[in-house]
Design a protein around this motif. Structure first.
Motif, PDB file in Angstrom:
ATOM      1  N   CYS A 191      -8.782   4.927   6.076  1.00 12.32           N
ATOM      2  CA  CYS A 191      -8.585   3.588   5.511  1.00 12.32           C
ATOM      3  C   CYS A 191      -8.974   2.481   6.485  1.00 12.32           C
ATOM      4  O   CYS A 191      -8.832   1.292   6.175  1.00 12.32           O
ATOM      5  CB  CYS A 191      -7.126   3.407   5.086  1.00 12.32           C
ATOM      6  SG  CYS A 191      -6.656   4.442   3.685  1.00 12.32           S
TER       7      CYS A 191
ATOM      8  N   SER B 158       0.576   3.212   7.423  1.00 10.05           N
ATOM      9  CA  SER B 158       1.466   2.231   6.803  1.00 10.05           C
ATOM     10  C   SER B 158       2.876   2.805   6.684  1.00 10.05           C
ATOM     11  O   SER B 158       3.046   3.993   6.412  1.00 10.05           O
ATOM     12  CB  SER B 158       0.947   1.885   5.403  1.00 10.05           C
ATOM     13  OG  SER B 158       1.930   1.191   4.662  1.00 10.05           O
TER      14      SER B 158
ATOM     15  N   ASP C 126       0.844  -1.189   0.000  1.00 14.50           N
ATOM     16  CA  ASP C 126       0.000   0.000   0.000  1.00 14.50           C
ATOM     17  C   ASP C 126       0.883   1.244   0.000  1.00 14.50           C
ATOM     18  O   ASP C 126       1.237   1.757   1.058  1.00 14.50           O
ATOM     19  CB  ASP C 126      -0.892  -0.040   1.249  1.00 14.50           C
ATOM     20  CG  ASP C 126      -1.813   1.155   1.340  1.00 14.50           C
ATOM     21  OD1 ASP C 126      -2.088   1.792   0.311  1.00 14.50           O
ATOM     22  OD2 ASP C 126      -2.266   1.437   2.460  1.00 14.50           O
TER      23      ASP C 126
ATOM     24  N   LEU D 118      -7.512   1.741   9.349  1.00 14.30           N
ATOM     25  CA  LEU D 118      -6.320   1.082   9.894  1.00 14.30           C
ATOM     26  C   LEU D 118      -5.976   1.652  11.267  1.00 14.30           C
ATOM     27  O   LEU D 118      -6.225   2.824  11.532  1.00 14.30           O
ATOM     28  CB  LEU D 118      -5.131   1.285   8.946  1.00 14.30           C
ATOM     29  CG  LEU D 118      -5.299   0.713   7.538  1.00 14.30           C
ATOM     30  CD1 LEU D 118      -4.143   1.139   6.655  1.00 14.30           C
ATOM     31  CD2 LEU D 118      -5.404  -0.802   7.614  1.00 14.30           C
TER      32      LEU D 118
ATOM     33  N   TRP E 159       3.668   4.773   3.439  1.00 12.05           N
ATOM     34  CA  TRP E 159       3.075   6.079   3.152  1.00 12.05           C
ATOM     35  C   TRP E 159       4.113   7.155   3.424  1.00 12.05           C
ATOM     36  O   TRP E 159       4.740   7.172   4.482  1.00 12.05           O
ATOM     37  CB  TRP E 159       1.855   6.333   4.028  1.00 12.05           C
ATOM     38  CG  TRP E 159       0.709   5.405   3.796  1.00 12.05           C
ATOM     39  CD1 TRP E 159       0.559   4.483   2.805  1.00 12.05           C
ATOM     40  CD2 TRP E 159      -0.459   5.306   4.599  1.00 12.05           C
ATOM     41  NE1 TRP E 159      -0.615   3.818   2.938  1.00 12.05           N
ATOM     42  CE2 TRP E 159      -1.269   4.304   4.029  1.00 12.05           C
ATOM     43  CE3 TRP E 159      -0.900   5.967   5.737  1.00 12.05           C
ATOM     44  CZ2 TRP E 159      -2.494   3.957   4.566  1.00 12.05           C
ATOM     45  CZ3 TRP E 159      -2.118   5.618   6.275  1.00 12.05           C
ATOM     46  CH2 TRP E 159      -2.909   4.624   5.688  1.00 12.05           C
TER      47      TRP E 159
ATOM     48  N   LEU F 247      -5.317   9.703   7.325  1.00 10.94           N
ATOM     49  CA  LEU F 247      -5.319   8.691   6.270  1.00 10.94           C
ATOM     50  C   LEU F 247      -5.557   7.299   6.850  1.00 10.94           C
ATOM     51  O   LEU F 247      -6.330   6.507   6.291  1.00 10.94           O
ATOM     52  CB  LEU F 247      -3.995   8.715   5.512  1.00 10.94           C
ATOM     53  CG  LEU F 247      -3.813   9.897   4.569  1.00 10.94           C
ATOM     54  CD1 LEU F 247      -2.368   9.960   4.092  1.00 10.94           C
ATOM     55  CD2 LEU F 247      -4.767   9.797   3.398  1.00 10.94           C
TER      56      LEU F 247
END
Length: 109
Positions: free
Chosen positions: A56, A62, A23, A58, A65, A52
């Motif tokens: 998403c 991530s 991702d 989460l 990112w 973000l």
């Protein structure tokens, strides 16, 4: 400048070599010159990443990112057929008096 995915790496591995399912996201935050101390830039970056992750679904951002924070020099913005200056906004109600003073001090150096 956009970066090609094959030019980026995570942990020493090119993104193109990681396979599908990674991702990857690159966010470029561009702001007008002003009072952007290190702690303010850090807070903006962290809030963008947190938003973000939340969007998403989460628990955390991530590691794939990336966020860059760029300050555009005073007088280097174009909008609606002309140049725009943050200085023209300082006497409006957009900024508090304290923030307007800090911006003037940062730009005047």
């Amino acid at each position: 400048m956009e970066r090609e995915p094959d030019m980026m790496a995570i942990g020493g591995r090119r993104l193109t070599d990681t396979g599908p399912g990674l991702d990857v996201m690159v966010i470029d935050v561009a702001v007008m010159d002003g009072d952007w101390r290190r702690e303010v830039r850090t807070e903006v970056i962290e809030r963008v990443l947190a938003a973000l992750a939340e969007a998403c679904g989460l628990p955390k951002p991530s590691p794939a990112w990336w966020v860059s924070f760029r300050v555009i020099d005073e007088g280097s913005w174009g909008f609606s057929g002309g140049a725009l200056s943050v200085l023209s906004l300082l006497d409006s109600s957009v900024f508090t008096e304290e923030k307007a003073k800090a911006i003037r001090a940062a730009i005047d150096g």
